[in-house]
Scaffold this active site. Structure first.
Site, PDB file in Angstrom:
ATOM      1  N   ASP A   1       0.854  -1.184   0.000  1.00 34.56           N
ATOM      2  CA  ASP A   1       0.000   0.000   0.000  1.00 34.56           C
ATOM      3  C   ASP A   1       0.892   1.238   0.000  1.00 34.56           C
ATOM      4  O   ASP A   1       1.835   1.331   0.788  1.00 34.56           O
ATOM      5  CB  ASP A   1      -0.901  -0.017   1.230  1.00 34.56           C
ATOM      6  CG  ASP A   1      -2.002   1.027   1.173  1.00 34.56           C
ATOM      7  OD1 ASP A   1      -1.693   2.222   0.964  1.00 34.56           O
ATOM      8  OD2 ASP A   1      -3.176   0.657   1.352  1.00 34.56           O
TER       9      ASP A   1
ATOM     10  N   GLN B   1     -15.636   2.142   1.555  1.00 34.01           N
ATOM     11  CA  GLN B   1     -14.776   1.948   0.394  1.00 34.01           C
ATOM     12  C   GLN B   1     -14.476   3.302  -0.243  1.00 34.01           C
ATOM     13  O   GLN B   1     -15.382   3.999  -0.693  1.00 34.01           O
ATOM     14  CB  GLN B   1     -15.466   1.016  -0.609  1.00 34.01           C
ATOM     15  CG  GLN B   1     -14.605   0.637  -1.794  1.00 34.01           C
ATOM     16  CD  GLN B   1     -15.387  -0.240  -2.766  1.00 34.01           C
ATOM     17  OE1 GLN B   1     -16.520   0.071  -3.116  1.00 34.01           O
ATOM     18  NE2 GLN B   1     -14.777  -1.330  -3.193  1.00 34.01           N
TER      19      GLN B   1
ATOM     20  N   HIS C   1     -10.776  -4.333  -3.080  1.00 33.44           N
ATOM     21  CA  HIS C   1      -9.417  -4.474  -2.553  1.00 33.44           C
ATOM     22  C   HIS C   1      -9.463  -5.021  -1.136  1.00 33.44           C
ATOM     23  O   HIS C   1     -10.322  -4.664  -0.341  1.00 33.44           O
ATOM     24  CB  HIS C   1      -8.623  -3.164  -2.618  1.00 33.44           C
ATOM     25  CG  HIS C   1      -9.267  -1.963  -2.018  1.00 33.44           C
ATOM     26  ND1 HIS C   1     -10.362  -1.333  -2.574  1.00 33.44           N
ATOM     27  CD2 HIS C   1      -8.963  -1.256  -0.914  1.00 33.44           C
ATOM     28  CE1 HIS C   1     -10.699  -0.286  -1.843  1.00 33.44           C
ATOM     29  NE2 HIS C   1      -9.872  -0.225  -0.803  1.00 33.44           N
TER      30      HIS C   1
ATOM     31  N   HIS D   1      -7.381  -5.393   2.280  1.00 35.25           N
ATOM     32  CA  HIS D   1      -6.270  -4.854   3.066  1.00 35.25           C
ATOM     33  C   HIS D   1      -5.715  -5.966   3.951  1.00 35.25           C
ATOM     34  O   HIS D   1      -6.481  -6.660   4.621  1.00 35.25           O
ATOM     35  CB  HIS D   1      -6.743  -3.727   3.995  1.00 35.25           C
ATOM     36  CG  HIS D   1      -7.203  -2.504   3.305  1.00 35.25           C
ATOM     37  ND1 HIS D   1      -6.356  -1.447   3.054  1.00 35.25           N
ATOM     38  CD2 HIS D   1      -8.418  -2.143   2.828  1.00 35.25           C
ATOM     39  CE1 HIS D   1      -7.035  -0.487   2.453  1.00 35.25           C
ATOM     40  NE2 HIS D   1      -8.288  -0.888   2.292  1.00 35.25           N
TER      41      HIS D   1
END
Length: 135
Positions: free
Chosen positions: A29, A90, A96, A98
């Site tokens: 990230d 979101q 996605h 995490h």
């Protein structure tokens, strides 16, 4: 499409790729919540998990399964989080996952700490929800 994750997949935006599969990629990230914060995304643009094909879902979560052991080595515990839609938090409308290394002193809490109030449901309300949700 002006999606940052689609631009990462296409190579338009550089990223630190960790592993790539037929339908998914994982990378560090760029704005980590903790050292070792990883994102796992489908290559094809989908806003929600249920928009993905069964094959894409299986591939995405297989990659999560493969990479989480490495993430877990950082602190011994990993938060797995998915915001499935705008109202769920979101920020980028592309699925996605995490993977965030967690520790006792990281100032983040359990999922229940995200909510200021809890829902108090009656037995009949619980039964109604149960009947709506069971498969």
């Amino acid at each position: 499409m002006d999606c940052i994750f689609c631009k990462i997949v296409s190579g338009e935006i550089k990223s630190k790729f960790l592993k790539e599969t037929e339908y998914s990629v994982s990378f560090l990230d760029a704005f980590p919540l903790a050292a070792g914060h990883v994102l796992v995304i489908p290559k094809k643009h989908h806003q929600k998990i249920q928009d993905m094909s069964t094959q894409e879902n299986a591939d995405l979560f297989s990659l999560v399964h493969k990479i989480i052991s490495n993430v877990d080595k950082i602190t011994g515990s990993t938060l797995v989080a998915i915001h499935n839609g705008k109202d769920a938090g979101q920020e980028i409308p592309h699925v996605h996952v995490h993977l965030v290394p967690r520790s006792n002193d990281d100032s983040a809490g359990a999922i229940h700490s995200m909510f200021n109030s809890k829902v108090n449901l009656s037995e009949s309300e619980m039964n109604e929800l149960y009947n709506k949700l069971k498969i």
